[in-house]
Design an enzyme around this catalytic site. Sequence first.
Site, PDB file in Angstrom:
ATOM      1  N   HIS A  78      58.114  16.177  31.790  1.00 28.98           N
ATOM      2  CA  HIS A  78      58.697  16.893  30.662  1.00 28.98           C
ATOM      3  C   HIS A  78      60.220  16.979  30.794  1.00 28.98           C
ATOM      4  O   HIS A  78      60.738  17.697  31.642  1.00 28.98           O
ATOM      5  CB  HIS A  78      58.088  18.297  30.618  1.00 28.98           C
ATOM      6  CG  HIS A  78      58.485  19.115  29.446  1.00 28.98           C
ATOM      7  ND1 HIS A  78      59.008  20.374  29.572  1.00 28.98           N
ATOM      8  CD2 HIS A  78      58.427  18.849  28.122  1.00 28.98           C
ATOM      9  CE1 HIS A  78      59.254  20.869  28.373  1.00 28.98           C
ATOM     10  NE2 HIS A  78      58.909  19.958  27.477  1.00 28.98           N
ATOM     11  N   ARG A  79      60.898  16.144  29.985  1.00 32.16           N
ATOM     12  CA  ARG A  79      62.367  16.018  30.074  1.00 32.16           C
ATOM     13  C   ARG A  79      62.779  15.504  31.454  1.00 32.16           C
ATOM     14  O   ARG A  79      63.858  15.819  31.966  1.00 32.16           O
ATOM     15  CB  ARG A  79      63.063  17.350  29.767  1.00 32.16           C
ATOM     16  CG  ARG A  79      62.572  18.031  28.496  1.00 32.16           C
ATOM     17  CD  ARG A  79      63.218  19.397  28.290  1.00 32.16           C
ATOM     18  NE  ARG A  79      62.406  20.225  27.391  1.00 32.16           N
ATOM     19  CZ  ARG A  79      62.618  21.498  27.136  1.00 32.16           C
ATOM     20  NH1 ARG A  79      63.641  22.121  27.706  1.00 32.16           N
ATOM     21  NH2 ARG A  79      61.832  22.174  26.326  1.00 32.16           N
TER      22      ARG A  79
ATOM     23  N   GLU B 203      59.133  11.921  29.522  1.00 33.61           N
ATOM     24  CA  GLU B 203      59.186  12.470  28.173  1.00 33.61           C
ATOM     25  C   GLU B 203      60.634  12.647  27.722  1.00 33.61           C
ATOM     26  O   GLU B 203      61.469  13.146  28.479  1.00 33.61           O
ATOM     27  CB  GLU B 203      58.451  13.804  28.119  1.00 33.61           C
ATOM     28  CG  GLU B 203      58.199  14.313  26.728  1.00 33.61           C
ATOM     29  CD  GLU B 203      59.026  15.518  26.343  1.00 33.61           C
ATOM     30  OE1 GLU B 203      58.841  16.028  25.231  1.00 33.61           O
ATOM     31  OE2 GLU B 203      59.864  15.956  27.158  1.00 33.61           O
TER      32      GLU B 203
ATOM     33  N   ASP C 266      62.970  14.000  24.403  1.00 32.44           N
ATOM     34  CA  ASP C 266      63.155  14.603  23.083  1.00 32.44           C
ATOM     35  C   ASP C 266      64.351  13.945  22.410  1.00 32.44           C
ATOM     36  O   ASP C 266      65.403  13.783  23.037  1.00 32.44           O
ATOM     37  CB  ASP C 266      63.446  16.097  23.210  1.00 32.44           C
ATOM     38  CG  ASP C 266      62.304  16.856  23.868  1.00 32.44           C
ATOM     39  OD1 ASP C 266      61.261  17.006  23.228  1.00 32.44           O
ATOM     40  OD2 ASP C 266      62.485  17.307  25.015  1.00 32.44           O
TER      41      ASP C 266
ATOM     42  N   HIS D  54      66.701  18.410  23.867  1.00 33.38           N
ATOM     43  CA  HIS D  54      65.602  19.183  23.302  1.00 33.38           C
ATOM     44  C   HIS D  54      66.068  20.143  22.213  1.00 33.38           C
ATOM     45  O   HIS D  54      65.517  20.173  21.115  1.00 33.38           O
ATOM     46  CB  HIS D  54      64.885  19.964  24.408  1.00 33.38           C
ATOM     47  CG  HIS D  54      63.840  20.899  23.890  1.00 33.38           C
ATOM     48  ND1 HIS D  54      64.122  22.209  23.538  1.00 33.38           N
ATOM     49  CD2 HIS D  54      62.511  20.721  23.635  1.00 33.38           C
ATOM     50  CE1 HIS D  54      63.022  22.792  23.106  1.00 33.38           C
ATOM     51  NE2 HIS D  54      62.027  21.918  23.157  1.00 33.38           N
TER      52      HIS D  54
ATOM     53  N   GLU E  66      59.514  12.078  21.777  1.00 34.17           N
ATOM     54  CA  GLU E  66      59.266  13.015  20.681  1.00 34.17           C
ATOM     55  C   GLU E  66      60.324  12.874  19.594  1.00 34.17           C
ATOM     56  O   GLU E  66      61.517  12.994  19.854  1.00 34.17           O
ATOM     57  CB  GLU E  66      59.244  14.465  21.172  1.00 34.17           C
ATOM     58  CG  GLU E  66      58.986  15.439  20.034  1.00 34.17           C
ATOM     59  CD  GLU E  66      58.825  16.880  20.475  1.00 34.17           C
ATOM     60  OE1 GLU E  66      58.764  17.756  19.589  1.00 34.17           O
ATOM     61  OE2 GLU E  66      58.768  17.127  21.700  1.00 34.17           O
TER      62      GLU E  66
END
Length: 277
Positions: free
Chosen positions: A43-44, A70, A72, A85, A137
């Site tokens: 995540h990030r 991941e 964003d 993000h 994302e």
Amino acid sequence: MKKSSIFCFYLFILCFLCSCVPAVNQESENNDVPTYKPLIIAHRGASEIEPEHTFLSYEDAEKDGADYIEIDLRQTEDGELVAIHDEDVDRITDGTGRVENLTLDELRQLHVKKKQKILTLQEIVDHYGDSIHYYIETRTDSEGNIGMEEQLVSILNSKDLIKKKKVIIESFSEESMITIHEINKDIPFVRLLRKAEVQELDDDTMQHTKNYAIGVGIYAGSVDADLVRKIHDYNLQLHVYYYDDEKNLTDKMLDLRVDGIFTNNPDYAISEVGSLK
């Protein structure tokens, strides 16, 4: 020959024959049983360890063995796709302002921790190419409009990442995902769902989602055994994300056999998976 001698002779023959029979390979038998191994989605990057969405964070996640990095995406005022993000730069830099109101050159002037910088998606794929898997994302602007979809697909195609099956795209925006699906139907999608949307999941919604997505992404605190069963009944995957409560919920998610977990610390998540019996 004495009875005792005859007995010893036959015992010797029996032992010899047994030694010639191959032993059962327990490991081979176990190989027939599928091993549970959820996708580990950094995540990030390894955002608990290094500044999020920086090369330091991505490289730490890669080193730990994450399956996907991941990312964003936000779009700058001059149309560049950058990895960030938040809708503004206030939290992660020494500057202020909405990303959509700043040019890439203006973002370059801002400082991120550990002498890192805000990265463009193009810089990231130029750096890693097809050596990693990307979990990207898409996001809408402050008014809920989409606009990054064609550029995103173009950047991914520049490194053949779609063709090489190196990408999953996620979004809370169904419009964004369907737009990308119309551009390239070979991209796997995961539809992110908010808590209210999870409560409204029904057969029609699940069937509709299956038309363009391989799975759904849901907050781990909303997931129970019935929900996992329902999603799997539609042959959809379930990937779970957290709200700063990863270490409280990870064991439960692994017990429920979800298909993927977002993690701020891939080393921790992989260790938890490895400790499963």
